[in-house]
Scaffold this motif. Structure first.
Motif, PDB file in Angstrom:
ATOM      1  N   UNK A 111      25.240  26.395  87.253  1.00 50.27           N
ATOM      2  CA  UNK A 111      26.347  27.211  86.740  1.00 50.27           C
ATOM      3  C   UNK A 111      26.798  26.733  85.357  1.00 50.27           C
ATOM      4  N   UNK A 112      27.044  27.697  84.473  1.00 54.27           N
ATOM      5  CA  UNK A 112      27.469  27.390  83.110  1.00 54.27           C
ATOM      6  C   UNK A 112      28.714  28.196  82.765  1.00 54.27           C
ATOM      7  N   UNK A 113      29.511  27.627  81.851  1.00 49.55           N
ATOM      8  CA  UNK A 113      30.648  28.366  81.318  1.00 49.55           C
ATOM      9  C   UNK A 113      30.218  29.007  80.005  1.00 49.55           C
ATOM     10  N   UNK A 114      30.327  30.324  79.940  1.00 52.46           N
ATOM     11  CA  UNK A 114      29.769  31.097  78.828  1.00 52.46           C
ATOM     12  C   UNK A 114      30.861  31.930  78.186  1.00 52.46           C
ATOM     13  N   UNK A 115      31.016  31.766  76.882  1.00 48.46           N
ATOM     14  CA  UNK A 115      32.017  32.519  76.141  1.00 48.46           C
ATOM     15  C   UNK A 115      31.403  33.647  75.340  1.00 48.46           C
TER      16      UNK A 115
END
Length: 267
Positions: A111-115
């Motif tokens: 899981x990644x945090x993507x902006x």
């Protein structure tokens, strides 16, 4: 791009109009970029470049210089033609952002945090929602639409810093997006920065994609021309012949340069 990434792609690039373009196949590109994202330090900026973008590099030195620092992926049949003429073989894959970015989100199991930055507010919000449905294990956050003060983006940068992103996807049009990212996005803002042009328009559904058979024939440009003739006729009806002229010109210039080097070595 960090040094590790730079050395890793050094043997997998072809120079088109003096811009190194990655020639990895589809799966190798996904694996490679996922590995770059897993590195504890550094930042990789990824640009998707088509024939129109390549023509821009001929008259925009700053844009060309920024691309030379980025990991450039080939988008469209024009790059294939240029590669065939200059290097004798087409690129292994059409790594256009509209297909590649969703594929990368699926490929990344961690899981990644993507902006997301760019586009109209409702468009980028719908794009984020569709990305969440596509790969729900990632956290998709809309940082900003594209209608902020480009000369003073301090508020947007503060939001990027607060979010502590893994990936930042910027869709503000070329070459603005590449220049803006180069001047304002630091290595501690995100491990991976992707400049994606009109991707949010396609992912949100605001602009329809060409049918699969048209894409398979590498004729999506013609479909887009039919959809938006007043905006795109100059890019394709004039741009394509101009691009082909420069491809042939570049081929002869490159051949002459190589011959001069060989002659110098034989003296």
């Amino acid at each position: 791009m960090n040094l590790i990434a730079n050395f890793a792609v050094l043997a997998s690039r072809r120079v088109i109009f003096d811009v190194p373009v990655c020639d990895l196949g589809w799966e190798d590109a996904l694996v490679f970029i996922n590995e770059l994202l897993s590195m504890p330090v550094g930042q990789t900026s990824i640009s998707f470049v088509n024939a129109h973008n390549m023509l821009m590099t001929l008259r925009d030195e700053e844009y060309r210089s920024i691309l030379a620092r980025n990991l450039v992926l080939p988008d469209g049949i024009g790059l294939n033609i240029a590669s065939k003429v200059a290097h004798g073989t087409p690129f292994p894959a059409n790594l256009n952002g509209t297909d590649f970015v969703p594929a990368l989100l699926t490929f990344m199991e961690q899981p990644r945090r993507i902006g997301l930055i760019g586009g109209q507010r409702d468009v980028v919000e719908r794009a984020a929602a569709n990305f969440r449905r596509h790969a729900p294990w990632h956290e998709l956050v809309v940082v900003s639409d594209g209608f902020f003060d480009k000369d003073d983006p301090s508020e947007v940068i503060r939001e990027v810093e607060r979010l502590k992103l893994d990936i930042l996807i910027i869709g503000m049009g070329t070459p603005l997006q590449e220049k803006w990212a180069h001047h304002h996005i630091r290595t501690d803002h995100a491990r991976l920065v992707m400049t994606v042009g009109a991707l949010f328009d396609f992912v949100s559904g605001r602009v329809p994609r060409a049918p699969k058979i048209v894409r398979a024939m590498r004729m999506e440009w013609a479909y887009r021309l039919l959809q938006e003739p007043s905006r795109l006729w100059r890019r394709y009806m004039i741009g394509i012949p101009v691009f082909l002229y420069h491809v042939v010109r570049y081929r002869f210039r490159r051949h002459a340069g190589l011959k001069a080097i060989q002659d110098e070595r034989t003296r």
